[in-house]
Design a protein around this motif. Structure first.
Motif, PDB file in Angstrom:
ATOM      1  N   ILE A  31       0.874  -0.964   0.116  1.00  0.00           N
ATOM      2  CA  ILE A  31      -0.112  -0.043  -0.158  1.00  0.00           C
ATOM      3  C   ILE A  31       0.854   1.238   0.124  1.00  0.00           C
ATOM      4  O   ILE A  31       1.369   1.526   0.908  1.00  0.00           O
ATOM      5  CB  ILE A  31      -0.995   0.150   1.185  1.00  0.00           C
ATOM      6  N   LEU A  32       0.940   2.248  -1.103  1.00  0.00           N
ATOM      7  CA  LEU A  32       1.490   3.209  -1.179  1.00  0.00           C
ATOM      8  C   LEU A  32       0.880   4.561  -0.384  1.00  0.00           C
ATOM      9  O   LEU A  32       1.394   5.348   0.208  1.00  0.00           O
ATOM     10  CB  LEU A  32       1.854   3.402  -2.603  1.00  0.00           C
ATOM     11  N   ASN A  33      -0.418   4.527  -0.504  1.00  0.00           N
ATOM     12  CA  ASN A  33      -1.207   5.544   0.046  1.00  0.00           C
ATOM     13  C   ASN A  33      -2.862   5.002  -0.332  1.00  0.00           C
ATOM     14  O   ASN A  33      -2.989   4.269  -0.875  1.00  0.00           O
ATOM     15  CB  ASN A  33      -0.890   7.126  -0.435  1.00  0.00           C
ATOM     16  N   GLN A  34      -3.544   6.007   0.118  1.00  0.00           N
ATOM     17  CA  GLN A  34      -5.250   5.462   0.022  1.00  0.00           C
ATOM     18  C   GLN A  34      -5.386   5.363  -1.324  1.00  0.00           C
ATOM     19  O   GLN A  34      -6.413   4.517  -1.759  1.00  0.00           O
ATOM     20  CB  GLN A  34      -5.943   6.804   0.633  1.00  0.00           C
ATOM     21  N   ASN A  35      -4.899   6.133  -2.464  1.00  0.00           N
ATOM     22  CA  ASN A  35      -5.270   5.892  -3.814  1.00  0.00           C
ATOM     23  C   ASN A  35      -4.262   5.389  -4.673  1.00  0.00           C
ATOM     24  O   ASN A  35      -4.316   5.284  -5.783  1.00  0.00           O
ATOM     25  CB  ASN A  35      -5.596   7.358  -4.555  1.00  0.00           C
ATOM     26  N   GLY A  86      -9.347   5.623  -3.735  1.00  0.00           N
ATOM     27  CA  GLY A  86      -9.529   4.632  -2.711  1.00  0.00           C
ATOM     28  C   GLY A  86      -9.201   3.305  -2.790  1.00  0.00           C
ATOM     29  O   GLY A  86      -9.564   2.387  -1.996  1.00  0.00           O
ATOM     30  N   ILE A  87      -8.383   3.078  -3.671  1.00  0.00           N
ATOM     31  CA  ILE A  87      -8.054   1.496  -3.612  1.00  0.00           C
ATOM     32  C   ILE A  87      -7.213   1.002  -2.926  1.00  0.00           C
ATOM     33  O   ILE A  87      -6.988  -0.375  -2.687  1.00  0.00           O
ATOM     34  CB  ILE A  87      -7.248   1.335  -5.401  1.00  0.00           C
ATOM     35  N   GLY A  88      -6.544   2.091  -2.204  1.00  0.00           N
ATOM     36  CA  GLY A  88      -5.658   1.473  -0.989  1.00  0.00           C
ATOM     37  C   GLY A  88      -6.318   1.587   0.288  1.00  0.00           C
ATOM     38  O   GLY A  88      -5.682   1.000   1.226  1.00  0.00           O
ATOM     39  N   PHE A  89      -7.565   2.024   0.358  1.00  0.00           N
ATOM     40  CA  PHE A  89      -8.183   2.263   1.593  1.00  0.00           C
ATOM     41  C   PHE A  89      -8.797   0.833   2.112  1.00  0.00           C
ATOM     42  O   PHE A  89      -9.166   0.239   1.510  1.00  0.00           O
ATOM     43  CB  PHE A  89      -9.133   3.237   1.498  1.00  0.00           C
ATOM     44  N   ASP A  90      -8.293   0.415   3.466  1.00  0.00           N
ATOM     45  CA  ASP A  90      -8.822  -0.580   4.256  1.00  0.00           C
ATOM     46  C   ASP A  90      -8.445  -1.841   3.512  1.00  0.00           C
ATOM     47  O   ASP A  90      -9.059  -2.711   3.426  1.00  0.00           O
ATOM     48  CB  ASP A  90     -10.310  -0.637   4.409  1.00  0.00           C
ATOM     49  N   LYS A  91      -7.198  -1.626   2.904  1.00  0.00           N
ATOM     50  CA  LYS A  91      -6.654  -2.731   2.104  1.00  0.00           C
ATOM     51  C   LYS A  91      -5.292  -3.345   2.717  1.00  0.00           C
ATOM     52  O   LYS A  91      -4.916  -2.499   3.279  1.00  0.00           O
ATOM     53  CB  LYS A  91      -6.391  -2.621   0.593  1.00  0.00           C
ATOM     54  N   LYS A  92      -4.988  -4.487   2.433  1.00  0.00           N
ATOM     55  CA  LYS A  92      -3.483  -5.015   2.793  1.00  0.00           C
ATOM     56  C   LYS A  92      -3.089  -5.898   1.854  1.00  0.00           C
ATOM     57  O   LYS A  92      -3.654  -6.299   1.055  1.00  0.00           O
ATOM     58  CB  LYS A  92      -4.102  -5.963   4.457  1.00  0.00           C
ATOM     59  N   ARG A  93      -1.640  -6.151   2.344  1.00  0.00           N
ATOM     60  CA  ARG A  93      -1.048  -7.079   1.308  1.00  0.00           C
ATOM     61  C   ARG A  93      -1.755  -8.365   1.006  1.00  0.00           C
ATOM     62  O   ARG A  93      -2.352  -9.061   1.919  1.00  0.00           O
ATOM     63  CB  ARG A  93       0.305  -7.506   1.964  1.00  0.00           C
ATOM     64  N   ASN A  94      -1.597  -8.557  -0.330  1.00  0.00           N
ATOM     65  CA  ASN A  94      -2.252 -10.094  -0.848  1.00  0.00           C
ATOM     66  C   ASN A  94      -3.818 -10.028  -1.258  1.00  0.00           C
ATOM     67  O   ASN A  94      -4.250 -10.921  -1.581  1.00  0.00           O
ATOM     68  CB  ASN A  94      -1.844 -11.265  -0.020  1.00  0.00           C
ATOM     69  N   ASP A  95      -4.343  -8.569  -0.999  1.00  0.00           N
ATOM     70  CA  ASP A  95      -5.768  -8.498  -1.176  1.00  0.00           C
ATOM     71  C   ASP A  95      -5.877  -8.602  -2.585  1.00  0.00           C
ATOM     72  O   ASP A  95      -4.896  -7.936  -3.324  1.00  0.00           O
ATOM     73  CB  ASP A  95      -6.430  -7.279  -0.683  1.00  0.00           C
ATOM     74  N   LEU A  96      -7.086  -9.037  -3.525  1.00  0.00           N
ATOM     75  CA  LEU A  96      -6.964  -8.844  -4.877  1.00  0.00           C
ATOM     76  C   LEU A  96      -7.608  -7.553  -5.289  1.00  0.00           C
ATOM     77  O   LEU A  96      -8.474  -6.764  -4.340  1.00  0.00           O
ATOM     78  CB  LEU A  96      -7.881 -10.013  -5.268  1.00  0.00           C
ATOM     79  N   LEU A  97      -7.295  -7.204  -6.328  1.00  0.00           N
ATOM     80  CA  LEU A  97      -7.551  -5.819  -6.731  1.00  0.00           C
ATOM     81  C   LEU A  97      -8.257  -5.911  -8.249  1.00  0.00           C
ATOM     82  O   LEU A  97      -7.836  -6.577  -9.093  1.00  0.00           O
ATOM     83  CB  LEU A  97      -6.553  -4.927  -7.028  1.00  0.00           C
ATOM     84  N   ILE A 109      -9.147   0.413 -11.246  1.00  0.00           N
ATOM     85  CA  ILE A 109      -8.021   1.227 -11.332  1.00  0.00           C
ATOM     86  C   ILE A 109      -7.988   2.114 -12.720  1.00  0.00           C
ATOM     87  O   ILE A 109      -8.777   1.811 -13.449  1.00  0.00           O
ATOM     88  CB  ILE A 109      -6.906  -0.104 -12.007  1.00  0.00           C
ATOM     89  N   GLU A 110      -7.733   3.230 -11.949  1.00  0.00           N
ATOM     90  CA  GLU A 110      -7.795   4.597 -13.135  1.00  0.00           C
ATOM     91  C   GLU A 110      -6.631   4.369 -14.090  1.00  0.00           C
ATOM     92  O   GLU A 110      -6.717   4.604 -15.417  1.00  0.00           O
ATOM     93  CB  GLU A 110      -7.805   5.726 -12.303  1.00  0.00           C
ATOM     94  N   ARG A 111      -5.431   4.394 -13.448  1.00  0.00           N
ATOM     95  CA  ARG A 111      -4.101   4.377 -14.266  1.00  0.00           C
ATOM     96  C   ARG A 111      -3.139   3.108 -13.765  1.00  0.00           C
ATOM     97  O   ARG A 111      -3.227   2.824 -12.472  1.00  0.00           O
ATOM     98  CB  ARG A 111      -3.366   5.738 -14.144  1.00  0.00           C
TER      99      ARG A 111
END
Length: 279
Positions: free
Chosen positions: A6-10, A27-38, A43-45
């Protein structure tokens, strides 16, 4: 895709079929942790760089708002369309960092004046035009009043990216040398080369100095008959003296040696300036 960091919330670092990429989205980094699927739809970019660049981008995004990255990406897209060429991929990181740093300075009331602006505008005309567009774009989209002094810095970054350099050391050195020579000539001849009536002569001199430095770098020196050189010394003693002062400056400050032929050619340009200033 699986989240690696996680780099930051976005912004997050992801593993996409064994390849590391930086994914950005609201918000893709919000309330996420390592190994979670995305999911791709979130994803915007998606940014892919070589390992060193990827690491620098990760570090940068952990410290700044990603809006500066988006702005830099837009500027690079515009530049590549105008120039019709691909720019060095490191420009994305360098320009993002510069834009963010400049924004913070402006917020803090620190306005950095670019004393090399006149020389940059002449030396890198295409890049400077793009940089002027960039300043207007940044002011409108980010809402911070970037100054035209910043256009000079952005132009140097773009020029360095065109030449394949990963930093702008050589470009800054070139502009600094030209600026120092201009100041020396102004001082020795007691003229103002930045005056409106001297604009054409100033432009010609700057372009000549740029080509002189390029010839030195490529070891392709100009040729001038000995008879012409002796004639220049005889007819233009004052200008030839100033040209020799320029040679001293180049050797002393920049360890650059000029040939006698280059010296004579420079004296001819200086003589034109001297005559133009007395009209």
């Amino acid at each position: 895709m699986k989240i690696k960091k996680i780099l930051n919330q976005n912004a997050v670092l992801v593993d996409d079929q064994g390849e590391e990429k930086v994914a950005i989205g609201k918000g893709i980094g919000f309330d996420k942790k390592r190994n979670d699927l995305l999911l791709s739809r979130d994803i915007e970019r998606l940014f892919v760089l070589e390992p060193e660049g990827q690491m620098k981008l990760q570090t940068l995004l952990s410290q700044i708002d990603e809006k500066y990255l988006f702005a830099a990406e837009k500027i690079i897209d515009h530049a590549e369309i105008v120039l019709m060429e691909k720019l060095n991929e490191h420009l994305l990181i360098i320009l993002t960092d510069h834009i963010a740093f400049a924004a913070q300075n402006i917020k803090d009331g620190i306005i950095l004046r670019n004393k090399l602006l006149p020389e940059i505008e002449i030396l890198y005309r295409e890049e400077f035009t793009i940089a002027q567009w960039s300043v207007d774009y940044l002011t409108k989209t980010i809402g911070i009043p970037y100054t035209y002094d910043q256009a000079g810095y952005i132009a140097i970054h773009i020029h360095s990216a065109r030449s394949g350099e990963q930093d702008n050391h050589r470009s800054i050195r070139e502009v600094t040398i030209v600026s120092d020579i201009i100041q020396l000539i102004e001082r020795e001849l007691d003229i103002n080369l930045h005056a409106e009536e001297m604009a054409l002569n100033y432009s010609r001199l700057v372009n000549h100095l740029r080509l002189l430095l390029q010839r030195f770098h490529n070891q392709q020196y100009t040729t001038l008959d000995n008879e012409i050189i002796e004639l220049v010394k005889l007819k233009y003693p004052e200008s030839y003296h100033v040209a020799k002062q320029v040679r001293v400056l180049l050797i002393k400050n920049y360890q650059l040696s000029t040939t006698t032929e280059e010296l004579g050619y420079l004296a001819i340009h200086i003589e034109r300036l001297r005559l133009a200033s007395h009209k």
